[in-house]
Design a protein around this motif. Structure first.
Motif, PDB file in Angstrom:
ATOM      1  N   ARG A  69       0.826  -1.214   0.000  1.00  0.00           N
ATOM      2  CA  ARG A  69       0.000   0.000   0.000  1.00  0.00           C
ATOM      3  C   ARG A  69       0.861   1.265   0.000  1.00  0.00           C
ATOM      4  N   GLY A  70       2.033   1.156  -0.561  1.00  0.00           N
ATOM      5  CA  GLY A  70       2.957   2.279  -0.563  1.00  0.00           C
ATOM      6  C   GLY A  70       2.470   3.465  -1.390  1.00  0.00           C
ATOM      7  N   HIS A  71       2.871   4.673  -0.972  1.00  0.00           N
ATOM      8  CA  HIS A  71       2.558   5.899  -1.721  1.00  0.00           C
ATOM      9  C   HIS A  71       3.517   6.993  -1.263  1.00  0.00           C
ATOM     10  N   THR A  72       3.497   8.113  -1.971  1.00  0.00           N
ATOM     11  CA  THR A  72       4.407   9.219  -1.657  1.00  0.00           C
ATOM     12  C   THR A  72       3.661  10.473  -1.211  1.00  0.00           C
ATOM     13  N   ALA A  73       2.402  10.375  -0.837  1.00  0.00           N
ATOM     14  CA  ALA A  73       1.599  11.547  -0.494  1.00  0.00           C
ATOM     15  C   ALA A  73       2.103  12.213   0.785  1.00  0.00           C
ATOM     16  N   VAL A  74       1.930  13.542   0.836  1.00  0.00           N
ATOM     17  CA  VAL A  74       2.318  14.320   2.011  1.00  0.00           C
ATOM     18  C   VAL A  74       1.301  15.432   2.219  1.00  0.00           C
ATOM     19  N   ASP A  75       1.022  15.763   3.473  1.00  0.00           N
ATOM     20  CA  ASP A  75       0.109  16.860   3.805  1.00  0.00           C
ATOM     21  C   ASP A  75       0.921  18.100   4.154  1.00  0.00           C
ATOM     22  N   LEU A  76       0.620  19.198   3.463  1.00  0.00           N
ATOM     23  CA  LEU A  76       1.306  20.467   3.714  1.00  0.00           C
ATOM     24  C   LEU A  76       0.295  21.608   3.708  1.00  0.00           C
ATOM     25  N   PHE A  77       0.259  22.373   4.766  1.00  0.00           N
ATOM     26  CA  PHE A  77      -0.574  23.563   4.869  1.00  0.00           C
ATOM     27  C   PHE A  77      -2.034  23.265   4.538  1.00  0.00           C
ATOM     28  N   GLY A  78      -2.518  22.133   5.093  1.00  0.00           N
ATOM     29  CA  GLY A  78      -3.914  21.783   4.963  1.00  0.00           C
ATOM     30  C   GLY A  78      -4.303  21.158   3.646  1.00  0.00           C
ATOM     31  N   ARG A  79      -3.326  20.808   2.824  1.00  0.00           N
ATOM     32  CA  ARG A  79      -3.614  20.196   1.530  1.00  0.00           C
ATOM     33  C   ARG A  79      -2.754  18.951   1.348  1.00  0.00           C
ATOM     34  N   GLN A 251      12.568  31.601  16.305  1.00  0.00           N
ATOM     35  CA  GLN A 251      11.947  32.916  16.339  1.00  0.00           C
ATOM     36  C   GLN A 251      10.877  33.048  15.258  1.00  0.00           C
ATOM     37  N   LEU A 252      11.142  32.524  14.073  1.00  0.00           N
ATOM     38  CA  LEU A 252      10.152  32.560  13.002  1.00  0.00           C
ATOM     39  C   LEU A 252       8.904  31.777  13.395  1.00  0.00           C
ATOM     40  N   GLN A 253       9.111  30.623  13.973  1.00  0.00           N
ATOM     41  CA  GLN A 253       7.984  29.802  14.411  1.00  0.00           C
ATOM     42  C   GLN A 253       7.159  30.549  15.458  1.00  0.00           C
ATOM     43  N   ALA A 254       7.828  31.178  16.404  1.00  0.00           N
ATOM     44  CA  ALA A 254       7.130  31.889  17.478  1.00  0.00           C
ATOM     45  C   ALA A 254       6.343  33.088  16.962  1.00  0.00           C
ATOM     46  N   ARG A 255       6.790  33.682  15.855  1.00  0.00           N
ATOM     47  CA  ARG A 255       6.122  34.870  15.322  1.00  0.00           C
ATOM     48  C   ARG A 255       4.942  34.508  14.423  1.00  0.00           C
ATOM     49  N   GLY A 256       4.720  33.228  14.193  1.00  0.00           N
ATOM     50  CA  GLY A 256       3.553  32.822  13.422  1.00  0.00           C
ATOM     51  C   GLY A 256       3.801  32.452  11.989  1.00  0.00           C
ATOM     52  N   ILE A 283      17.731  22.213  12.819  1.00  0.00           N
ATOM     53  CA  ILE A 283      16.531  23.038  12.678  1.00  0.00           C
ATOM     54  C   ILE A 283      15.287  22.217  12.981  1.00  0.00           C
ATOM     55  N   ARG A 284      15.255  20.961  12.550  1.00  0.00           N
ATOM     56  CA  ARG A 284      14.127  20.101  12.911  1.00  0.00           C
ATOM     57  C   ARG A 284      14.035  19.954  14.427  1.00  0.00           C
ATOM     58  N   ALA A 285      15.176  19.772  15.078  1.00  0.00           N
ATOM     59  CA  ALA A 285      15.165  19.650  16.534  1.00  0.00           C
ATOM     60  C   ALA A 285      14.663  20.937  17.187  1.00  0.00           C
ATOM     61  N   ALA A 286      14.985  22.083  16.596  1.00  0.00           N
ATOM     62  CA  ALA A 286      14.593  23.366  17.171  1.00  0.00           C
ATOM     63  C   ALA A 286      13.089  23.607  17.076  1.00  0.00           C
ATOM     64  N   VAL A 287      12.466  23.230  15.952  1.00  0.00           N
ATOM     65  CA  VAL A 287      11.046  23.535  15.762  1.00  0.00           C
ATOM     66  C   VAL A 287      10.140  22.389  16.198  1.00  0.00           C
ATOM     67  N   GLY A 288      10.713  21.210  16.410  1.00  0.00           N
ATOM     68  CA  GLY A 288       9.931  20.069  16.860  1.00  0.00           C
ATOM     69  C   GLY A 288       9.213  19.355  15.728  1.00  0.00           C
ATOM     70  N   ALA A 289       8.636  18.223  16.065  1.00  0.00           N
ATOM     71  CA  ALA A 289       7.897  17.434  15.083  1.00  0.00           C
ATOM     72  C   ALA A 289       6.593  18.132  14.724  1.00  0.00           C
ATOM     73  N   GLY A 290       6.159  17.940  13.484  1.00  0.00           N
ATOM     74  CA  GLY A 290       4.866  18.459  13.075  1.00  0.00           C
ATOM     75  C   GLY A 290       4.879  19.840  12.470  1.00  0.00           C
ATOM     76  N   TYR A 291       5.981  20.585  12.624  1.00  0.00           N
ATOM     77  CA  TYR A 291       6.064  21.922  12.032  1.00  0.00           C
ATOM     78  C   TYR A 291       6.599  21.789  10.611  1.00  0.00           C
ATOM     79  N   PRO A 292       5.922  22.364   9.608  1.00  0.00           N
ATOM     80  CA  PRO A 292       6.334  22.170   8.212  1.00  0.00           C
ATOM     81  C   PRO A 292       7.742  22.681   7.931  1.00  0.00           C
ATOM     82  N   LEU A 293       8.557  21.782   7.412  1.00  0.00           N
ATOM     83  CA  LEU A 293       9.955  22.063   7.140  1.00  0.00           C
ATOM     84  C   LEU A 293      10.292  21.510   5.761  1.00  0.00           C
ATOM     85  N   LEU A 294      10.786  22.371   4.886  1.00  0.00           N
ATOM     86  CA  LEU A 294      11.188  21.964   3.550  1.00  0.00           C
ATOM     87  C   LEU A 294      12.668  22.232   3.374  1.00  0.00           C
ATOM     88  N   LEU A 295      13.256  21.621   2.361  1.00  0.00           N
ATOM     89  CA  LEU A 295      14.685  21.808   2.101  1.00  0.00           C
ATOM     90  C   LEU A 295      14.918  21.998   0.623  1.00  0.00           C
TER      91      LEU A 295
END
Length: 375
Positions: A69-79, A251-256, A283-295
């Motif tokens: 049942r493999g797939h590559t789908a990802v949820d980003l910003f509600g989509r 700081q970016l995360q805290a500002r919204g 940076i992933r460690a700084a913002v925690g799991a679940g916060y959208p992070l792209l590279l």
């Protein structure tokens, strides 16, 4: 003026993987334009580091996993996106192809890929929008006057761009030494089409003893108050591109800010900074799991995409490969390159034992012990 070779109407037989477009494109781009696109800033230390970081990262596959049942789908910003590979914002793509960003948008739409249009695109944001898929984002540079910045934002909203990607760390833009040595000069017909209705800002008056950099160029650079103002002016998710330091991420995360793109702009900004991939885990460690992070920066294969996801990214952006594919075969080349990247990612996932992107994590990266390194 040096001219490009016309793009093909079919995929060349020598294209076997996504990275092959980088090799083949050199035969389609005028030498000075190729130098401008391929080059990095300074001595290109960071440009090289981006690739070295991927090459030095080793995968640690697992056996006998259920993959039916493999797939590559990802949820980003509600989509939901069908795969985690987006096209990064690149300026002046009409350097490579007369249709420029229109053909790039078409290639993205044909493969259900996210597409980010640059403020400095060679086609206006309104021209490009009808050719892009639903997952179209707009990359914003702050303008000298807030009313012009706000006008760009409202134009992007009206054209149904879904996310604003704000670049904050490139107030100083210099042509690469490679481009200068190749004699590159921006052609007169290649312009930032979305900005032509805005007057050029008045030049800063530099007094005797003042710096052309600090009291000149940087006088118009955005600050934290500008970002706060922008967040109050739009209903769109705002993502910041160009983050390399964990403290800035916090700081970016805290500002919204809705998400972050870890990026050194493909080695085209400040030379000598860390590879984007190397900066990602902290940076992933700084913002925690679940916060959208792209590279972005350095992606050349589906295996590279897998490594970025394993080290903390939710998705990646592909830069130079898109303009190389554009130069070779227009929209068809862009679509083919994206299809190859997605299939390479799927093959890597299957061989590593990962059915979904959620299965790809730090445990999939092999880390040598100190003793093994000494041996």
């Amino acid at each position: 003026m040096k001219q490009n070779r016309p793009p093909l109407t079919a995929i060349p037989a020598e294209i076997r993987c996504a990275q092959d477009y980088e090799i083949v494109a050199e035969h389609f781009l005028a030498p000075d334009r190729h130098a401008y696109i391929a080059g990095g800033c300074g001595r290109e230390i960071t440009l090289a580091a981006n690739r070295s970081a991927f090459d030095a990262t080793r995968l640690w596959p697992r056996l006998l996993r259920e993959l039916g049942r493999g797939h590559t789908a990802v949820d980003l910003f509600g989509r939901r996106l069908v795969h985690p590979i987006l096209l990064a914002p690149l300026a002046y793509q009409t350097l490579a192809h007369v249709q420029g960003e229109i053909d790039v948008a078409r290639g993205a739409a044909a493969t259900d890929s996210g597409f980010v249009l640059s403020t400095l695109a060679g086609r206006t944001l309104e021209e490009v929008a009808p050719h892009a898929g639903e997952e179209r984002w707009f990359q914003l540079y702050f303008q000298a006057e807030r009313r012009h910045t706000l006008d760009l934002v409202k134009r992007a909203e009206a054209a149904a761009y879904r996310v604003l990607v704000v670049t904050l760390d490139t107030a100083i833009k210099l042509p690469s030494l490679r481009a200068q040595r190749a004699g590159f000069v921006m052609p007169e017909q290649v312009v930032a089409a979305s900005l032509t209705d805005y007057p050029e800002p008045a030049p800063c008056v530099i007094e005797r003893g003042q710096s052309r950099v600090f009291q000149g160029v940087m006088a118009q650079a955005p600050g934290w108050d500008d970002l706060d103002w922008l967040l109050s002016q739009t209903r769109l998710p705002v993502v910041v591109k160009g983050v390399l330091h964990p403290d800035d991420a916090r700081q970016l995360q805290a500002r919204g800010v809705a998400g972050i793109i870890v990026s050194n702009h493909g080695g085209r900004s400040l030379d000598g900074v860390p590879a984007s991939l190397a900066a990602l885990p902290a940076i992933r460690a700084a913002v925690g799991a679940g916060y959208p992070l792209l590279l972005d920066s350095g992606i050349r294969s589906g295996g590279d995409v897998f490594k970025a996801l394993a080290l903390g990214a939710d998705a990646v952006l592909v830069g130079r490969l898109q303009i190389y594919a554009l130069a070779v075969a227009g929209a068809l080349g862009v679509a083919h390159m994206l299809r190859l990247l997605r299939e390479e990612l799927e093959v890597c996932m299957a061989q590593a034992g990962c059915a979904t992107l959620a299965d790809i994590g730090p445990a999939m990266i092999f880390k040598e012990t100190e003793e093994e390194t000494r041996c």
